[in-house]
Design a protein around this motif. Structure first.
Motif, PDB file in Angstrom:
ATOM      1  N   PRO A 125      -0.792  18.893   2.340  1.00 20.52           N
ATOM      2  CA  PRO A 125      -1.351  17.664   2.912  1.00 20.52           C
ATOM      3  C   PRO A 125      -0.453  16.464   2.610  1.00 20.52           C
ATOM      4  CG  PRO A 125      -3.098  18.962   1.947  1.00 20.52           C
ATOM      5  CD  PRO A 125      -1.813  19.661   1.587  1.00 20.52           C
ATOM      6  N   THR A 126      -0.338  15.580   3.572  1.00 22.45           N
ATOM      7  CA  THR A 126       0.656  14.499   3.511  1.00 22.45           C
ATOM      8  C   THR A 126       0.086  13.179   3.002  1.00 22.45           C
ATOM      9  OG1 THR A 126       0.192  14.039   5.846  1.00 22.45           O
ATOM     10  CG2 THR A 126       2.030  15.509   5.350  1.00 22.45           C
TER      11      THR A 126
ATOM     12  N   ASN B  89       6.494   6.050  -4.529  1.00 24.23           N
ATOM     13  CA  ASN B  89       7.680   6.378  -5.320  1.00 24.23           C
ATOM     14  C   ASN B  89       7.454   7.598  -6.206  1.00 24.23           C
ATOM     15  OD1 ASN B  89       9.218   4.104  -4.337  1.00 24.23           O
ATOM     16  ND2 ASN B  89       7.945   2.824  -5.681  1.00 24.23           N
ATOM     17  N   SER B  90       6.643   8.548  -5.705  1.00 21.16           N
ATOM     18  CA  SER B  90       6.421   9.775  -6.472  1.00 21.16           C
ATOM     19  C   SER B  90       5.944  10.877  -5.528  1.00 21.16           C
ATOM     20  CB  SER B  90       5.379   9.554  -7.569  1.00 21.16           C
ATOM     21  OG  SER B  90       4.066   9.604  -7.034  1.00 21.16           O
ATOM     22  N   ASN B  91       5.836  12.088  -6.077  1.00 24.56           N
ATOM     23  CA  ASN B  91       5.253  13.213  -5.352  1.00 24.56           C
ATOM     24  C   ASN B  91       3.886  13.584  -5.925  1.00 24.56           C
ATOM     25  OD1 ASN B  91       7.386  13.502  -3.550  1.00 24.56           O
ATOM     26  ND2 ASN B  91       8.532  14.845  -4.932  1.00 24.56           N
ATOM     27  N   ASN B  92       3.261  12.640  -6.598  1.00 20.99           N
ATOM     28  CA  ASN B  92       1.947  12.878  -7.194  1.00 20.99           C
ATOM     29  C   ASN B  92       0.847  12.379  -6.267  1.00 20.99           C
ATOM     30  OD1 ASN B  92       3.201  13.773  -9.649  1.00 20.99           O
ATOM     31  ND2 ASN B  92       3.470  11.621 -10.252  1.00 20.99           N
TER      32      ASN B  92
ATOM     33  N   TYR C  53      10.815  11.850   0.685  1.00 18.94           N
ATOM     34  CA  TYR C  53      10.601  10.427   0.976  1.00 18.94           C
ATOM     35  C   TYR C  53       9.361   9.939   0.235  1.00 18.94           C
ATOM     36  CZ  TYR C  53      14.017  11.202   4.635  1.00 18.94           C
ATOM     37  OH  TYR C  53      15.162  11.522   5.317  1.00 18.94           O
ATOM     38  N   SER C  54       9.504   8.847  -0.505  1.00 20.90           N
ATOM     39  CA  SER C  54       8.410   8.427  -1.383  1.00 20.90           C
ATOM     40  C   SER C  54       8.125   6.934  -1.327  1.00 20.90           C
ATOM     41  CB  SER C  54       8.726   8.831  -2.830  1.00 20.90           C
ATOM     42  OG  SER C  54       9.954   8.262  -3.250  1.00 20.90           O
TER      43      SER C  54
ATOM     44  N   HIS D   4       2.088   8.088   2.297  1.00 19.15           N
ATOM     45  CA  HIS D   4       2.126   9.259   3.175  1.00 19.15           C
ATOM     46  C   HIS D   4       3.492   9.919   3.064  1.00 19.15           C
ATOM     47  CE1 HIS D   4      -1.433   8.238   5.849  1.00 19.15           C
ATOM     48  NE2 HIS D   4      -1.247   7.099   5.208  1.00 19.15           N
ATOM     49  N   LYS D   5       3.546  11.199   3.376  1.00 20.16           N
ATOM     50  CA  LYS D   5       4.817  11.901   3.551  1.00 20.16           C
ATOM     51  C   LYS D   5       5.064  12.066   5.048  1.00 20.16           C
ATOM     52  CE  LYS D   5       5.499  12.500  -0.860  1.00 20.16           C
ATOM     53  NZ  LYS D   5       6.568  11.765  -1.571  1.00 20.16           N
ATOM     54  N   PRO D   6       6.285  11.768   5.513  1.00 20.45           N
ATOM     55  CA  PRO D   6       6.541  11.861   6.951  1.00 20.45           C
ATOM     56  C   PRO D   6       6.509  13.301   7.449  1.00 20.45           C
ATOM     57  CG  PRO D   6       8.569  11.421   5.763  1.00 20.45           C
ATOM     58  CD  PRO D   6       7.463  11.316   4.758  1.00 20.45           C
TER      59      PRO D   6
END
Length: 373
Positions: free
Chosen positions: A169-170, A176-179, A230-231, A235-237
């Motif tokens: 899920p995006t 500025n993170s993947n959390n 991308y952070s 959202h993640k593109p």
């Protein structure tokens, strides 16, 4: 444009409504077969008065086929699913092109629809959703995805296809993170960012038993993925790559420009072109000279009004000239594009060519002729 222009992609149009931006690029050899018919913004926020929600739409003809491209932003929150579906329908209903003599959007051959649709995962709790994502076990989450559920119930939405959700899920991430969201709200992750498409079904598509031709236009999905690197956003593109296969309904450009044998005058570039019988010219038509790698249609190095600089015409063959005395010498390649004012698009593109080295004679102070390049 910096990235795409060296790959021969040209920006052909754009439309923006607040945070919604739609850009369309095409390789330059496709330009004579693409006509931008309409660009439109449809606000749905605050009862249709505010553009923080809604869609931006571009309608074009691609090799004779009607294609609509929609970027949207629908209402948020898990409890607003009915409102999302209502906005989805409203954006479609507002696409009335009667003034431009364009068919209704549902009669278009292809609709590409994408954006922050904001559909959520219902019923499951935050812990279960996050554990499923960690273990990459998405099957249960798909079954509770609100868009997937709506597609099973809504006849119109059912006509739109989507690739498999094989990526996490995006939404929603700490910037500025993947959390996933660690704020007090702790938003539940969801596939909010989606890419859908709808190909108009022709009556003969299911008539192969009668030896009738297959579809004239088809679309196949090559890839559908998110990009975790991308952070800068919560959202993640998401990107989708497609192959479109079609039988052109428009196979010959309206204008044919011939770059061979153009160089006849010292400081002028002589251009020959021919027009198809059904092409309606305008006094405001112009021909631009471009370097290969141009960024957009106004990125010319020189241009000429077709009627003002006409040298001669004979039957269907016309000649005009461009003054090239101010163009610096370069080793690059060039293109000629004919722009139609009536159609607001490029209707003819020449083959790429090299500008020949210009030369002329002049006297030096000793009275001897010199050949100067």
């Amino acid at each position: 444009m910096d990235v795409l222009s060296p790959l021969n992609f040209v920006k052909i149009s754009r439309i923006r409504m607040q945070g919604l931006l739609l850009l369309v690029f095409a390789k330059y050899h496709h330009l004579p077969y693409i006509q931008i018919l309409s660009t439109k913004s449809t606000p749905t926020g605050f009862y249709g008065y505010w553009g923080n929600k809604g869609g931006v739409i571009m309608c074009l003809r691609l090799y004779g086929y009607y294609v609509s491209i929609i970027n949207c932003h629908l209402p948020p929150h898990v409890s607003n699913n009915d409102q999302r579906l209502e906005h989805f329908d409203r954006i479609l209903e507002m696409q009335n092109f009667e003034e431009q003599n364009i068919p209704n959007i549902l009669d278009h051959d292809l609709i590409l629809w994408f954006g922050d649709m904001n559909f959520r995962i219902q019923d499951f709790g935050l812990h279960f959703v996050r554990e499923s994502i960690t273990n990459q076990f998405y099957k249960d989450l798909w079954e509770k995805d609100q868009l997937s559920i709506a597609k099973k119930r809504d006849p119109l939405l059912r006509e739109f296809q989507e690739g498999p959700l094989l990526f996490p899920p995006t939404y929603k991430f700490d910037t500025n993170s993947n959390n996933y969201d660690t704020s007090e709200k702790k938003r539940k992750p969801a596939w909010t960012d989606r890419i859908l498409w709808r190909v108009k079904r022709k009556p003969y598509e299911h008539s192969f038993a009668h030896n009738l031709p297959g579809p004239l236009l088809s679309l196949s999905l090559r890839s559908y993925d998110s990009h975790m690197m991308y952070s800068i956003s919560d959202h993640k593109p998401v990107t989708g790559t497609f192959d479109i296969e079609l039988k052109p309904l428009l196979a010959v450009p309206l204008i044919t420009i011939m770059p061979e044998g153009l160089w006849t005058m010292e400081n002028d570039l002589l251009i020959s072109y021919s027009a198809s019988p059904d092409f309606l010219s305008s006094p405001w038509d112009w021909i631009g000279l471009y370097k290969v790698g141009m960024r957009h249609i106004n990125d010319y190095v020189s241009y000429v009004w077709v009627k003002d600089n006409q040298v001669s015409f004979s039957g269907n063959l016309n000649q005009v000239y461009i003054d090239i005395s101010s163009i610096p010498e370069t080793e690059g390649q060039f293109l000629l594009c004919y722009y139609s004012n009536n159609m607001h698009s490029v209707v003819g593109v020449s083959n790429a060519f090299k500008m020949p080295l210009r030369f002329f004679l002049k006297d030096d102070i000793l009275g001897e002729d010199q050949l100067v390049f």
